[in-house]
Design a protein around this motif. Structure first.
Motif, PDB file in Angstrom:
ATOM      1  N   LYS A 165       0.821  -1.213   0.000  1.00 13.22           N
ATOM      2  CA  LYS A 165       0.000   0.000   0.000  1.00 13.22           C
ATOM      3  C   LYS A 165       0.855   1.264   0.000  1.00 13.22           C
ATOM      4  CE  LYS A 165      -3.970  -2.256   2.029  1.00 13.22           C
ATOM      5  NZ  LYS A 165      -5.072  -1.937   1.167  1.00 13.22           N
ATOM      6  N   LYS A 166       2.164   1.076  -0.125  1.00  9.06           N
ATOM      7  CA  LYS A 166       3.121   2.179  -0.190  1.00  9.06           C
ATOM      8  C   LYS A 166       2.984   3.114   1.018  1.00  9.06           C
ATOM      9  CE  LYS A 166       3.452   2.134  -5.253  1.00  9.06           C
ATOM     10  NZ  LYS A 166       3.683   0.793  -5.405  1.00  9.06           N
ATOM     11  N   MET A 167       2.875   2.498   2.200  1.00  7.18           N
ATOM     12  CA  MET A 167       2.770   3.255   3.442  1.00  7.18           C
ATOM     13  C   MET A 167       4.075   3.111   4.220  1.00  7.18           C
ATOM     14  SD  MET A 167      -1.104   2.161   4.568  1.00  7.18           S
ATOM     15  CE  MET A 167      -1.286   3.340   5.883  1.00  7.18           C
TER      16      MET A 167
ATOM     17  N   ALA B   1      -4.981  -3.110  11.438  1.00 12.95           N
ATOM     18  CA  ALA B   1      -5.733  -3.710  10.326  1.00 12.95           C
ATOM     19  C   ALA B   1      -6.633  -2.666   9.670  1.00 12.95           C
ATOM     20  CB  ALA B   1      -6.556  -4.899  10.831  1.00 12.95           C
ATOM     21  N   ARG B   2      -7.323  -1.867  10.491  1.00 13.63           N
ATOM     22  CA  ARG B   2      -8.179  -0.807   9.929  1.00 13.63           C
ATOM     23  C   ARG B   2      -7.347   0.194   9.124  1.00 13.63           C
ATOM     24  NH1 ARG B   2     -10.745  -1.309  14.864  1.00 13.63           N
ATOM     25  NH2 ARG B   2      -9.612   0.451  15.757  1.00 13.63           N
ATOM     26  N   ARG B   3      -6.215   0.568   9.676  1.00 13.73           N
ATOM     27  CA  ARG B   3      -5.341   1.533   9.000  1.00 13.73           C
ATOM     28  C   ARG B   3      -4.863   0.975   7.655  1.00 13.73           C
ATOM     29  NH1 ARG B   3      -2.227   5.408  11.812  1.00 13.73           N
ATOM     30  NH2 ARG B   3      -4.234   5.752  12.790  1.00 13.73           N
ATOM     31  N   LEU B   4      -4.589  -0.332   7.613  1.00 11.92           N
ATOM     32  CA  LEU B   4      -4.136  -0.971   6.371  1.00 11.92           C
ATOM     33  C   LEU B   4      -5.303  -1.373   5.465  1.00 11.92           C
ATOM     34  CD1 LEU B   4      -1.305  -3.238   7.825  1.00 11.92           C
ATOM     35  CD2 LEU B   4      -1.007  -1.188   6.417  1.00 11.92           C
ATOM     36  N   GLN B   5      -6.530  -1.147   5.948  1.00 15.11           N
ATOM     37  CA  GLN B   5      -7.761  -1.472   5.222  1.00 15.11           C
ATOM     38  C   GLN B   5      -7.853  -2.962   4.881  1.00 15.11           C
ATOM     39  OE1 GLN B   5      -7.471   1.316   1.972  1.00 15.11           O
ATOM     40  NE2 GLN B   5      -8.510   2.919   3.157  1.00 15.11           N
ATOM     41  N   VAL B   6      -7.539  -3.793   5.870  1.00 15.73           N
ATOM     42  CA  VAL B   6      -7.688  -5.240   5.756  1.00 15.73           C
ATOM     43  C   VAL B   6      -8.331  -5.749   7.045  1.00 15.73           C
ATOM     44  CG1 VAL B   6      -5.689  -5.534   4.222  1.00 15.73           C
ATOM     45  CG2 VAL B   6      -5.364  -5.712   6.697  1.00 15.73           C
ATOM     46  N   THR B   7      -8.709  -7.003   7.043  1.00 14.27           N
ATOM     47  CA  THR B   7      -9.245  -7.601   8.262  1.00 14.27           C
ATOM     48  C   THR B   7      -8.099  -8.138   9.112  1.00 14.27           C
ATOM     49  OG1 THR B   7      -9.461  -9.818   7.317  1.00 14.27           O
ATOM     50  CG2 THR B   7     -11.348  -8.330   7.039  1.00 14.27           C
ATOM     51  N   VAL B   8      -8.369  -8.326  10.387  1.00 13.52           N
ATOM     52  CA  VAL B   8      -7.372  -8.930  11.271  1.00 13.52           C
ATOM     53  C   VAL B   8      -7.028 -10.325  10.756  1.00 13.52           C
ATOM     54  CG1 VAL B   8      -6.933  -9.772  13.609  1.00 13.52           C
ATOM     55  CG2 VAL B   8      -8.069  -7.569  13.281  1.00 13.52           C
ATOM     56  N   GLU B   9      -8.028 -11.037  10.257  1.00 16.01           N
ATOM     57  CA  GLU B   9      -7.788 -12.376   9.717  1.00 16.01           C
ATOM     58  C   GLU B   9      -6.769 -12.349   8.573  1.00 16.01           C
ATOM     59  OE1 GLU B   9     -10.713 -14.636   7.208  1.00 16.01           O
ATOM     60  OE2 GLU B   9     -10.749 -15.924   8.990  1.00 16.01           O
ATOM     61  N   GLU B  10      -6.873 -11.352   7.716  1.00 19.21           N
ATOM     62  CA  GLU B  10      -5.918 -11.242   6.599  1.00 19.21           C
ATOM     63  C   GLU B  10      -4.496 -11.028   7.106  1.00 19.21           C
ATOM     64  OE1 GLU B  10      -7.305  -9.004   2.900  1.00 19.21           O
ATOM     65  OE2 GLU B  10      -8.839  -8.469   4.390  1.00 19.21           O
ATOM     66  N   LEU B  11      -4.362 -10.346   8.240  1.00 22.84           N
ATOM     67  CA  LEU B  11      -3.039 -10.157   8.819  1.00 22.84           C
ATOM     68  C   LEU B  11      -2.506 -11.451   9.435  1.00 22.84           C
ATOM     69  CD1 LEU B  11      -3.367  -6.700  10.624  1.00 22.84           C
ATOM     70  CD2 LEU B  11      -2.263  -7.194   8.442  1.00 22.84           C
ATOM     71  N   MET B  12      -3.409 -12.247   9.954  1.00 21.01           N
ATOM     72  CA  MET B  12      -3.007 -13.462  10.670  1.00 21.01           C
ATOM     73  C   MET B  12      -2.745 -14.646   9.740  1.00 21.01           C
ATOM     74  SD  MET B  12      -3.084 -12.397  13.796  1.00 21.01           S
ATOM     75  CE  MET B  12      -3.102 -13.778  14.867  1.00 21.01           C
ATOM     76  N   LEU B  13      -3.431 -14.678   8.614  1.00 21.23           N
ATOM     77  CA  LEU B  13      -3.307 -15.823   7.714  1.00 21.23           C
ATOM     78  C   LEU B  13      -2.146 -15.665   6.753  1.00 21.23           C
ATOM     79  CD1 LEU B  13      -6.952 -16.668   6.624  1.00 21.23           C
ATOM     80  CD2 LEU B  13      -5.463 -17.991   8.100  1.00 21.23           C
TER      81      LEU B  13
END
Length: 181
Positions: A13-15, A49-61
């Motif tokens: 996301k170029k952050m 996760a909100r800041r990256l605009q993804v779900t917590v699950e997406e971060l964990m998987l």
């Protein structure tokens, strides 16, 4: 793995770390998380996760686990045309390494072992051992038992009846816990 996923998504996301961390955690704490040296609190993880605009699950998987799950489900599906053992081997080969200790890695090893029944049953037994080890580490007793049953089948086909009977005797079959369907 969590830190690696955060870093991967942040870079996609170029952050910067500052972009992600501001108002949630310090930049140095985010750096430690990304390098696997710290774990964020649940509220901080949710905010990241909100800041990256993804779900917590997406971060964990691990995305590789998602791919393995989809592939195994495709192979098992009744709506999928029949796959030959050779085709199953070809589909699963990219997921044999690197090894992870995940449920879906165990499933890949089990299915790959099954696909070797005609061409190389000895190698199939090796993949069953890998699958069984993973399921044992994960405490997935029902899956571990299914792999052991497959192993017994292979041993009988290889005329290694003594080993097959020894494995049957050693199998830990939970009497009070029904197996998953």
């Amino acid at each position: 793995m969590l830190g690696e996923r955060i870093k991967q998504i942040r870079k996609q996301k170029k952050m910067t770390q500052t972009d992600v961390a501001t108002g949630i955690i310090t930049k140095s704490m985010l750096s430690m998380v990304e390098n696997g040296k710290a774990t964020p609190s649940v509220p901080a993880l949710q905010a990241i996760a909100r800041r990256l605009q993804v779900t917590v699950e997406e971060l964990m998987l691990d995305p590789r686990d998602v791919q393995m799950r989809e592939l195994i489900e495709t192979i098992r599906s009744r709506h999928t045309p029949y796959f030959s053992d050779e085709k199953i081997q070809e589909l699963l080969e990219p997921y044999l390494v690197p090894e992870t200790t995940s449920y879906w890695q165990g499933q890949v090893y089990h299915k790959y072992g099954d696909a070797l029944r005609a061409s190389d049953p000895e190698l199939g037994l090796t993949y069953y051992e890998k699958a069984e080890r993973i399921f044992q580490q994960l405490g997935r007793q029902d899956e571990q038992l299914l792999v052991q049953i497959s192993t017994v089948y292979f041993l009988f086909n290889l005329k290694r009846t003594k080993e097959a009977y020894e494995l049957i005797e050693a199998m830990d079959i939970p009497r009070e816990i029904p197996l998953a369907p």
